[in-house]
Design a protein around this motif. Structure first.
Motif, PDB file in Angstrom:
ATOM      1  N   PRO A  82       6.442   0.268   7.292  1.00 62.11           N
ATOM      2  CA  PRO A  82       5.989   1.440   6.532  1.00 62.11           C
ATOM      3  C   PRO A  82       6.447   1.374   5.075  1.00 62.11           C
ATOM      4  N   SER A  83       5.654   1.946   4.182  1.00 63.53           N
ATOM      5  CA  SER A  83       6.050   2.030   2.782  1.00 63.53           C
ATOM      6  C   SER A  83       7.148   3.072   2.622  1.00 63.53           C
ATOM      7  N   ASP A  84       8.116   2.750   1.790  1.00 66.07           N
ATOM      8  CA  ASP A  84       9.172   3.705   1.448  1.00 66.07           C
ATOM      9  C   ASP A  84       8.707   4.497   0.235  1.00 66.07           C
ATOM     10  N   LEU A  85       8.247   5.725   0.464  1.00 66.60           N
ATOM     11  CA  LEU A  85       7.665   6.527  -0.609  1.00 66.60           C
ATOM     12  C   LEU A  85       8.690   6.934  -1.652  1.00 66.60           C
ATOM     13  N   GLN A  86       9.974   6.801  -1.329  1.00 62.13           N
ATOM     14  CA  GLN A  86      11.029   7.184  -2.270  1.00 62.13           C
ATOM     15  C   GLN A  86      11.586   5.994  -3.060  1.00 62.13           C
ATOM     16  N   ALA A  87      11.103   4.797  -2.769  1.00 59.80           N
ATOM     17  CA  ALA A  87      11.652   3.602  -3.409  1.00 59.80           C
ATOM     18  C   ALA A  87      11.200   3.489  -4.862  1.00 59.80           C
ATOM     19  N   ASP A  88      12.138   3.074  -5.733  1.00 57.01           N
ATOM     20  CA  ASP A  88      11.763   2.732  -7.094  1.00 57.01           C
ATOM     21  C   ASP A  88      11.399   1.245  -7.131  1.00 57.01           C
ATOM     22  N   GLY A  89      11.110   0.727  -8.320  1.00 62.53           N
ATOM     23  CA  GLY A  89      10.673  -0.660  -8.426  1.00 62.53           C
ATOM     24  C   GLY A  89      11.663  -1.661  -7.863  1.00 62.53           C
ATOM     25  N   PRO A  90      12.925  -1.625  -8.285  1.00 59.81           N
ATOM     26  CA  PRO A  90      13.893  -2.585  -7.728  1.00 59.81           C
ATOM     27  C   PRO A  90      14.105  -2.425  -6.226  1.00 59.81           C
ATOM     28  N   GLY A  91      14.174  -1.177  -5.751  1.00 58.71           N
ATOM     29  CA  GLY A  91      14.367  -0.952  -4.319  1.00 58.71           C
ATOM     30  C   GLY A  91      13.206  -1.474  -3.500  1.00 58.71           C
ATOM     31  N   GLY A 100       0.791  -1.221   0.000  1.00 68.11           N
ATOM     32  CA  GLY A 100       0.000   0.000   0.000  1.00 68.11           C
ATOM     33  C   GLY A 100       0.826   1.275   0.000  1.00 68.11           C
ATOM     34  N   GLY A 101       0.134   2.393  -0.129  1.00 69.14           N
ATOM     35  CA  GLY A 101       0.798   3.692  -0.135  1.00 69.14           C
ATOM     36  C   GLY A 101       1.229   4.160   1.236  1.00 69.14           C
ATOM     37  N   THR A 102       0.772   3.477   2.288  1.00 68.95           N
ATOM     38  CA  THR A 102       1.135   3.827   3.664  1.00 68.95           C
ATOM     39  C   THR A 102       2.004   2.758   4.301  1.00 68.95           C
ATOM     40  N   LYS A 103       1.602   1.487   4.109  1.00 63.27           N
ATOM     41  CA  LYS A 103       2.353   0.381   4.718  1.00 63.27           C
ATOM     42  C   LYS A 103       2.392  -0.795   3.762  1.00 63.27           C
ATOM     43  N   VAL A 104       3.343  -1.692   4.011  1.00 57.12           N
ATOM     44  CA  VAL A 104       3.419  -2.955   3.283  1.00 57.12           C
ATOM     45  C   VAL A 104       3.171  -4.067   4.296  1.00 57.12           C
ATOM     46  N   ALA A 105       2.121  -4.871   4.069  1.00 51.83           N
ATOM     47  CA  ALA A 105       1.746  -5.936   4.996  1.00 51.83           C
ATOM     48  C   ALA A 105       1.945  -7.296   4.330  1.00 51.83           C
ATOM     49  N   TYR A 106       2.375  -8.273   5.134  1.00 50.85           N
ATOM     50  CA  TYR A 106       2.682  -9.614   4.652  1.00 50.85           C
ATOM     51  C   TYR A 106       1.896 -10.622   5.492  1.00 50.85           C
TER      52      TYR A 106
END
Length: 312
Positions: A34-43, A12-18
């Motif tokens: 928390p989601s890394d809002l600055q991450a690109d696809g590979p990151g 998600g745009g706020t968090k990543v849940a597994y």
């Protein structure tokens, strides 16, 4: 035969849940970050891989014991290719073959789909939409989106992003710029990510509010201000209700599906928001046939459940 498992991931745009699931769909463990809002696809993908490995290690499992990994993202996704074209909430994740990248590094099957589609699948199989022939799941949260079930099956459209109702245009070329790169889409008026921007604009224009001076305005602040009788909060919630209702009405006219299931963080507003949505929808609906509004039943875990169901 060695027992197999599935991991479902809600990016998600706020968090990543597994979520770790057995093949019966029972959740065995759950983690998030928390989601890394600055991450690109590979990151972003590399973080997924690290967390998957940590989750397996925590549960004394190996990668060979995975049947597959299901991932849902708030993205425009070429479903058949597992390719992300654009992500409005995580703007640096775009033009990226995410499925292939992950499968090469994990060595297991990966299924990638839009978060609205995954949520629709989860609610139809295990939640408020069980037994329905047709339904539309509507996510009202950081963003606005939907997933469409027709004749019991998830409808993807030609490329994979059927249901991106939040990016339908309400006021083309006017209003706040959205991550979809258009101005005036429904998400830009009613999505939780954009609500603080609208409030700040109004306060800069001189509208008084108990929310003045708050640096990190949120939808929780908006709801609290509403309960304090704040006029700007009332106006903003009415505006959100209007645009959500118009969006739903357009979907109803296009598909003639008469059950909408609402999920996501803004459902916490309850009748404060959705009573107004109902009134606005009914105001436009000129043919008095039944149209049902339901709340999702799976609450915060619908994304990871839906992501797991993509594999199961």
């Amino acid at each position: 035969m060695e027992e197999k498992y599935v991991i479902g991931i809600d990016g998600g745009g706020t968090k990543v849940a597994y979520g770790l699931f057995d093949l019966e769909g029972k959740m065995l463990d759950r983690v998030q970050h928390p989601s890394d809002l600055q991450a690109d696809g590979p990151g972003f993908s590399d973080q997924l891989i690290r967390t998957i490995q940590e989750l397996l290690q925590k549960n004394n499992l190996t990668i060979q014991q995975l049947q597959g990994v299901g991932i849902c993202m708030p993205s425009y996704i070429l479903y058949d290719k597992g390719y992300i074209c654009l992500t409005s909430a995580l703007t640096k994740i775009r033009d990226f073959a995410m499925r292939d990248y992950l499968e090469e590094r994990l060595g297991v099957r990966v299924v990638l789909d839009n978060d609205g589609n995954a949520a629709a699948l989860a609610e139809h199989r295990r939640g408020a939409g069980q037994g329905l022939r047709h339904m539309v799941y509507v996510a009202v949260s950081t963003g606005i989106g939907s997933g469409i079930i027709i004749d019991g099956n998830l409808f993807h459209g030609s490329y994979g992003w059927a249901g991106e109702c939040g990016h339908m245009l309400a006021t083309p070329d006017e209003g706040v710029l959205c991550g979809c790169r258009n101005r005036g889409c429904f998400m830009s008026y009613a999505g939780g990510r954009y609500v603080p921007r609208h409030l700040k604009i109004r306060m800069l224009e001189g509208t008084e509010s108990v929310m003045e001076g708050k640096e990190d305005l949120s939808c929780e602040d908006l709801l609290a201000a509403y309960h304090q009788g704040d006029e700007l909060a009332k106006e903003q919630i009415s505006t959100m209700a209007h645009y959500i209702a118009v969006c739903l009405y357009n979907i109803y006219q296009l598909l003639n599906i008469n059950v909408f299931v609402f999920g996501g963080g803004l459902t916490n507003f309850g009748d404060v928001l959705f009573h107004r949505v109902r009134e606005e929808f009914d105001r436009y609906n000129q043919i008095p046939m039944p149209v049902e509004f339901r709340y999702a039943e799976l609450k915060k875990d619908f994304g990871i459940i839906g992501a797991a169901e993509l594999v199961l």
